[in-house]
Design an enzyme around this catalytic site. Sequence first.
Site, mmCIF file in Angstrom:
data_model
loop_
_atom_site.group_PDB
_atom_site.id
_atom_site.type_symbol
_atom_site.label_atom_id
_atom_site.label_comp_id
_atom_site.label_asym_id
_atom_site.label_seq_id
_atom_site.Cartn_x
_atom_site.Cartn_y
_atom_site.Cartn_z
ATOM 1 N N ARG A 17 0.845 -1.210 0.000
ATOM 2 C CA ARG A 17 0.000 0.000 0.000
ATOM 3 C C ARG A 17 0.884 1.266 0.000
ATOM 4 O O ARG A 17 1.024 1.940 -1.005
ATOM 5 C CB ARG A 17 -0.940 -0.023 1.227
ATOM 6 C CG ARG A 17 -2.113 0.938 1.114
ATOM 7 C CD ARG A 17 -1.777 2.376 1.442
ATOM 8 N NE ARG A 17 -1.232 2.553 2.788
ATOM 9 C CZ ARG A 17 -0.732 3.699 3.217
ATOM 10 N NH1 ARG A 17 -0.691 4.759 2.434
ATOM 11 N NH2 ARG A 17 -0.226 3.798 4.427
ATOM 12 N N ASP A 18 1.508 1.570 1.122
ATOM 13 C CA ASP A 18 2.299 2.798 1.230
ATOM 14 C C ASP A 18 3.403 2.824 0.176
ATOM 15 O O ASP A 18 3.700 3.861 -0.409
ATOM 16 C CB ASP A 18 2.909 2.874 2.638
ATOM 17 C CG ASP A 18 3.325 4.285 3.026
ATOM 18 O OD1 ASP A 18 2.936 5.233 2.328
ATOM 19 O OD2 ASP A 18 4.051 4.426 4.019
ATOM 20 N N CYS A 242 9.067 9.493 -1.799
ATOM 21 C CA CYS A 242 8.598 10.592 -0.976
ATOM 22 C C CYS A 242 8.194 11.722 -1.909
ATOM 23 O O CYS A 242 9.042 12.293 -2.584
ATOM 24 C CB CYS A 242 9.694 11.032 -0.015
ATOM 25 S SG CYS A 242 9.204 12.417 1.014
HETATM 26 ZN ZN LIG Z 1 4.618 5.902 5.017
#
Ligand SMILES: [Zn+2]
Length: 302
Positions: A17-18, A242
């Site tokens: 997921r992440d 990120c």
């Molecule tokens: Zn995360």
Amino acid sequence: MSIFYPKQVHIVEVGPRDGLQNEKQAIDTSIKVALIEKLTEAGVQYVESGSFVNPKWVPQMAGSEAVFTELTRVKGVTYAALTPNLQGFERALSVHVDEVAIFAAASETFSQKNINCSIAESISRFEPVIAAASEHNIPVRGYISCVAGCPYEGDIASEAVAKVAAQLSAMGCYEVSLGDTIGTGSAGSVSAMLDKVISAVPADKLAVHFHDTYGQALTNIFVALQKGISVIDSSVAGLGGCPYAKGASGNVATEDVVYMLNGLNIHTGINLDKLIDAGNFISAALGRDNQSKVARALISKR
Ligand SMILES: [Zn+2]
């Protein structure tokens, strides 16, 4: 003075997921399912397997229903998903998700920019989700982002993190995962932040979620272990990136965490070799380098 570590650590694998939601390329459901199955084969007991957010926001997670429908479940493994609202919760329920997670930020600006509402508004929006989950006996996990820094505000007061953690816990989240979204925290700041949060929510109801953007994740996890936190979120092969730091590495790699825990004689139930196979599989499928240093080192010896 001797330091006491937990005897056992529970790894929450967030790669599917992440990790994957930050990948640019489209990823086939069959690849996601194969990844989850390889992770559980390696002994991973908890896999965050999808997200039921609006597909317009996170196109990578649009196929989460199919992932849950197609995967072969292993008894005793928890397959969880993110559900930001009641609509998402209903979707999760329809495919028998074992656990759901909600998310708030410790930074007011991040909350506004990320989910278009204040921290307080976001928390009150989760009330119906928690009520529905409790009705169906589905445990709810809470995430807090920006616990050690915010891309817009910079430093975040530990009091703000403790306040949100206490609110999520009081609302019924059985566990609150503290996320260093931009990975700027280091041992000193993380130690002080954890002390403040633990004064509001006991360590056995907390998890840590570090991104390795600044290379501090393992050290920060080591600090958290010393404070009695025994649940660690991580991502196989260090999947993820990120969005606030171009080219930066993603979540701490599960392989690196397991290697460190093995060295401390802390039990995870995970077979490192098989975990490396899972990480290799997804890295090859995505055509990217495996971000785990432990995996890279051990693969070169195979
Ligand atoms: Zn995360």
